[in-house]
Structure formats: structure tokens, C-alpha cells
Design a protein around this motif. Sequence first.
Motif, mmCIF file in Angstrom:
data_model
loop_
_atom_site.group_PDB
_atom_site.id
_atom_site.type_symbol
_atom_site.label_atom_id
_atom_site.label_comp_id
_atom_site.label_asym_id
_atom_site.label_seq_id
_atom_site.Cartn_x
_atom_site.Cartn_y
_atom_site.Cartn_z
ATOM 1 N N ILE A 33 0.441 7.683 -16.741
ATOM 2 C CA ILE A 33 1.730 7.960 -17.373
ATOM 3 C C ILE A 33 2.469 6.655 -17.642
ATOM 4 O O ILE A 33 2.626 5.822 -16.749
ATOM 5 N N TYR A 34 2.905 6.493 -18.880
ATOM 6 C CA TYR A 34 3.723 5.331 -19.246
ATOM 7 C C TYR A 34 5.089 5.820 -19.723
ATOM 8 O O TYR A 34 5.192 6.713 -20.569
ATOM 9 N N LYS A 57 -2.830 22.134 -2.127
ATOM 10 C CA LYS A 57 -3.111 20.937 -1.341
ATOM 11 C C LYS A 57 -1.929 19.966 -1.436
ATOM 12 O O LYS A 57 -1.010 20.143 -2.239
ATOM 13 N N PRO A 58 -1.939 18.888 -0.646
ATOM 14 C CA PRO A 58 -0.785 17.978 -0.621
ATOM 15 C C PRO A 58 -0.561 17.239 -1.946
ATOM 16 O O PRO A 58 -1.503 16.949 -2.684
ATOM 17 N N PHE A 59 0.704 16.976 -2.200
ATOM 18 C CA PHE A 59 1.110 16.049 -3.261
ATOM 19 C C PHE A 59 1.907 14.947 -2.588
ATOM 20 O O PHE A 59 2.902 15.212 -1.920
ATOM 21 N N VAL A 60 1.450 13.713 -2.755
ATOM 22 C CA VAL A 60 2.152 12.574 -2.156
ATOM 23 C C VAL A 60 2.500 11.581 -3.254
ATOM 24 O O VAL A 60 1.628 11.168 -4.036
ATOM 25 N N ALA A 61 3.769 11.225 -3.334
ATOM 26 C CA ALA A 61 4.236 10.203 -4.279
ATOM 27 C C ALA A 61 4.453 8.905 -3.518
ATOM 28 O O ALA A 61 5.165 8.885 -2.512
ATOM 29 N N GLN A 62 3.835 7.837 -3.988
ATOM 30 C CA GLN A 62 3.967 6.544 -3.332
ATOM 31 C C GLN A 62 4.425 5.491 -4.326
ATOM 32 O O GLN A 62 3.745 5.232 -5.320
ATOM 33 N N ASN A 63 5.585 4.908 -4.060
ATOM 34 C CA ASN A 63 6.041 3.785 -4.863
ATOM 35 C C ASN A 63 5.317 2.537 -4.368
ATOM 36 O O ASN A 63 5.548 2.072 -3.251
ATOM 37 N N CYS A 64 4.450 2.012 -5.197
ATOM 38 C CA CYS A 64 3.583 0.903 -4.778
ATOM 39 C C CYS A 64 4.374 -0.364 -4.466
ATOM 40 O O CYS A 64 3.927 -1.193 -3.668
ATOM 41 N N SER A 65 5.533 -0.510 -5.072
ATOM 42 C CA SER A 65 6.333 -1.710 -4.831
ATOM 43 C C SER A 65 6.985 -1.699 -3.452
ATOM 44 O O SER A 65 7.487 -2.726 -2.994
ATOM 45 N N ALA A 66 6.966 -0.542 -2.790
ATOM 46 C CA ALA A 66 7.629 -0.425 -1.491
ATOM 47 C C ALA A 66 6.732 -0.836 -0.325
ATOM 48 O O ALA A 66 7.188 -0.882 0.816
ATOM 49 N N ILE A 67 5.458 -1.128 -0.601
ATOM 50 C CA ILE A 67 4.518 -1.473 0.473
ATOM 51 C C ILE A 67 4.274 -2.979 0.474
ATOM 52 O O ILE A 67 3.845 -3.540 -0.533
ATOM 53 N N PRO A 68 4.539 -3.664 1.583
ATOM 54 C CA PRO A 68 4.257 -5.108 1.659
ATOM 55 C C PRO A 68 2.767 -5.377 1.413
ATOM 56 O O PRO A 68 1.911 -4.562 1.785
ATOM 57 N N ASP A 105 3.253 5.370 -8.230
ATOM 58 C CA ASP A 105 4.314 4.907 -9.119
ATOM 59 C C ASP A 105 4.374 3.378 -9.088
ATOM 60 O O ASP A 105 4.172 2.761 -8.042
ATOM 61 N N GLU A 106 4.678 2.776 -10.237
ATOM 62 C CA GLU A 106 4.728 1.309 -10.370
ATOM 63 C C GLU A 106 3.405 0.684 -9.898
ATOM 64 O O GLU A 106 3.382 -0.246 -9.083
ATOM 65 N N LEU A 107 2.321 1.199 -10.419
ATOM 66 C CA LEU A 107 0.975 0.758 -10.033
ATOM 67 C C LEU A 107 0.810 -0.747 -10.140
ATOM 68 O O LEU A 107 0.162 -1.383 -9.305
ATOM 69 N N ASN A 108 1.409 -1.342 -11.154
ATOM 70 C CA ASN A 108 1.241 -2.773 -11.413
ATOM 71 C C ASN A 108 1.891 -3.672 -10.360
ATOM 72 O O ASN A 108 1.635 -4.875 -10.326
ATOM 73 N N SER A 109 2.725 -3.092 -9.490
ATOM 74 C CA SER A 109 3.371 -3.907 -8.450
ATOM 75 C C SER A 109 2.427 -4.218 -7.294
ATOM 76 O O SER A 109 2.734 -5.053 -6.451
ATOM 77 N N MET A 110 1.272 -3.550 -7.254
ATOM 78 C CA MET A 110 0.258 -3.860 -6.241
ATOM 79 C C MET A 110 -0.360 -5.231 -6.514
ATOM 80 O O MET A 110 -0.541 -5.621 -7.669
ATOM 81 N N ASP A 111 -0.709 -5.926 -5.443
ATOM 82 C CA ASP A 111 -1.435 -7.179 -5.578
ATOM 83 C C ASP A 111 -2.703 -6.942 -6.397
ATOM 84 O O ASP A 111 -3.409 -5.958 -6.200
ATOM 85 N N ILE A 112 -3.000 -7.858 -7.310
ATOM 86 C CA ILE A 112 -4.113 -7.677 -8.247
ATOM 87 C C ILE A 112 -5.455 -7.570 -7.528
ATOM 88 O O ILE A 112 -6.355 -6.844 -7.957
ATOM 89 N N SER A 113 -5.611 -8.270 -6.395
ATOM 90 C CA SER A 113 -6.873 -8.193 -5.653
ATOM 91 C C SER A 113 -7.030 -6.829 -4.985
ATOM 92 O O SER A 113 -8.145 -6.289 -4.914
ATOM 93 N N PHE A 114 -5.932 -6.249 -4.506
ATOM 94 C CA PHE A 114 -6.023 -4.922 -3.897
ATOM 95 C C PHE A 114 -6.314 -3.861 -4.953
ATOM 96 O O PHE A 114 -6.943 -2.838 -4.649
ATOM 97 N N GLN A 115 -5.879 -4.088 -6.169
ATOM 98 C CA GLN A 115 -6.193 -3.146 -7.241
ATOM 99 C C GLN A 115 -7.696 -2.967 -7.387
ATOM 100 O O GLN A 115 -8.176 -1.875 -7.706
ATOM 101 N N ILE A 143 -2.796 10.293 -10.085
ATOM 102 C CA ILE A 143 -1.881 10.182 -11.226
ATOM 103 C C ILE A 143 -1.121 8.883 -11.017
ATOM 104 O O ILE A 143 -0.479 8.700 -9.986
ATOM 105 N N ALA A 144 -1.232 7.972 -11.964
ATOM 106 C CA ALA A 144 -0.581 6.660 -11.838
ATOM 107 C C ALA A 144 0.425 6.471 -12.956
ATOM 108 O O ALA A 144 0.297 7.062 -14.038
ATOM 109 N N SER A 145 1.430 5.646 -12.695
ATOM 110 C CA SER A 145 2.429 5.397 -13.735
ATOM 111 C C SER A 145 2.904 3.952 -13.710
ATOM 112 O O SER A 145 2.853 3.280 -12.679
#
Length: 305
Positions: A33-34, A57-68, A105-115, A143-145
Amino acid sequence: MYCFNDILGVSDEINKVKAIGMMACQTSSPVFIYGETGTGKEMMAQAIHCKSIRYKKPFVAQNCSAIPENLLESTFFGVSKGSFTGAVEAEGIFEAVQGGTLYLDELNSMDISFQGKLLRVIQEGELRRLGENKIRKVDVRIIASVSEDPEILIKTNRLRKDLYYRLNVIRIDIPALDERKEDIPLLVNSFISKHNLKLQANIDGITEEALKAIMKKTYDGNVRELEHLIEGAIILKQKGIIDSCDLNIKENLNTSLKCRLEIMEKKYIKEALIICDYNVSRASVFLDIPRQTLQYKMKKHKIML
């Protein structure tokens, strides 16, 4: 949890988006999703999950920028007891969502190596907890955005191309509110009803003058900004009908064609410069205009390199 009935609008743009979302419900394929901030990306993700075969089944929303950065692997993949000093056995998000839907959410905020590690788990359907060798099978729909243009994110090395292509099976582009202004009256009425209940207010409606002011406004924050505008007016008014003086609108409501075209021109020039690594000559070729013209427009719009 939101469903498709909560995604309000009568515009062709929003109806097209809802139609694609409904088709996505029929599969377990990844969805990408963009949409700009405030357009309702998580609402769409929840609606897809709720109408899919995974709805129980579960639905979990994770803001990727919130994880160190140093906690990404343990957060998503889990931890084995004794893998580091003080470590206790813990499952990660993937195992917690087993059989359900994980919204990133905010998939691009993850470190590129972890991607890259994330891509492997998505492709193989298996993972290892931090500090153990045991392979664990996982069945999770992704589902990523992102809120920025994916092509620019890839070009600027903030989103792995291979991860994007793996997730971009079903692509949903949610339009900005400024692109579907015919939906505003419906949204305004919905927000009045919602916040009347939430704030125990008694707002009966909105004047034509106030609605015109709302329609003329530009919305960088999209639907979320519009909702906050209505919520603020209800807090101040409490009862009666919202008038233009009740709205916190201070910007110059310039809706001339010239003004709008200049806003779009500035946006496209900025995007072209990013894509071309801020090389003016390459950007001028990309935009198909002379280099001198581009330099003049950059100066006019105060775009600095």
C-alpha cells in the motif's frame, strides 16, 4: 477493526481502491500500500484482513520506525533462552501472528540490511529465533505500506528492490484527500457523528459557508487532518451548527489554477532531482526541459541542492 464500509467516499478514486482491496481479500498474497500520511493505509489493511479467510486469526500492526535497529531481529523473529546475557525464551511477532496478517507500516524505516533478513523469512516461510538453530515454520500474510513514492525509496537506498518486488503482488495506491474532494462532505458528516458521541456534544451540522472553506483548504495531512479539524471545531462549539468562524483555518485559500500548477511543478522537480541523485543536467533530461529552464524554476521555487 475497520471494514470496507468504514472507508467512506463516492469518488471514482476511492471506489477503485476499494475494488482492488476487495479482490485482495480473495487471496493470501502480499499487499503493498502506498499513500501519503493520513490517507488511511492501516484502515485498508484491516479491512482486507477482516474480509479474508484469515479473519479469525490475529491481525498485528507494527510501525517499523518504532523499533530500534538493534532490536529488529529479536522483535520479529524471537529470542532463544541464553542467546545473550539475561535472555529469556520469547516468540517474535511472526510467531505471534501465525495464520494471520502482519501489517508493516513505514516499511522503509527498517535498516536496509534487516530488510534482507525479512525478505528471506517471507520467501521461505521459516525463521530461526535469535541464538538458536531450530527452524520454525511460519504462515503469515504480509501487508506493507510506505508514505513516500516506492521508486524514490528504492533509488535512495531506503527500500530494497527485491523486497519491494516480493511484496508488490497486489499494489494499492490510496489517493490524497486533495485528489478526491467530492468525498469531503460525506467525511465531514461522519466525523461530526463520531465526535458528537465521543465528546458528548450536540452538533447538528455545518453551514454552507463553513463547508466551502473546508472544500477550498489543502490537506497535507489528508483525511486525518480533516478529522482533527472537525474534532477541534466540535470541542469549541459543543452544540449547534459549525460555522466558518469555528474552524481553525488560517492558510491562504488560493485555489487558482496557476497556484495549483505551481505546487505540482515544485513537487515534480523535487522528485526528479531525488531520482537523478540531485544532478541538474540529468534531471533536466528526465523532465524533458532545458537545463537553464530547470535552474530558473529551481530558483523560482527556492529549491536548494
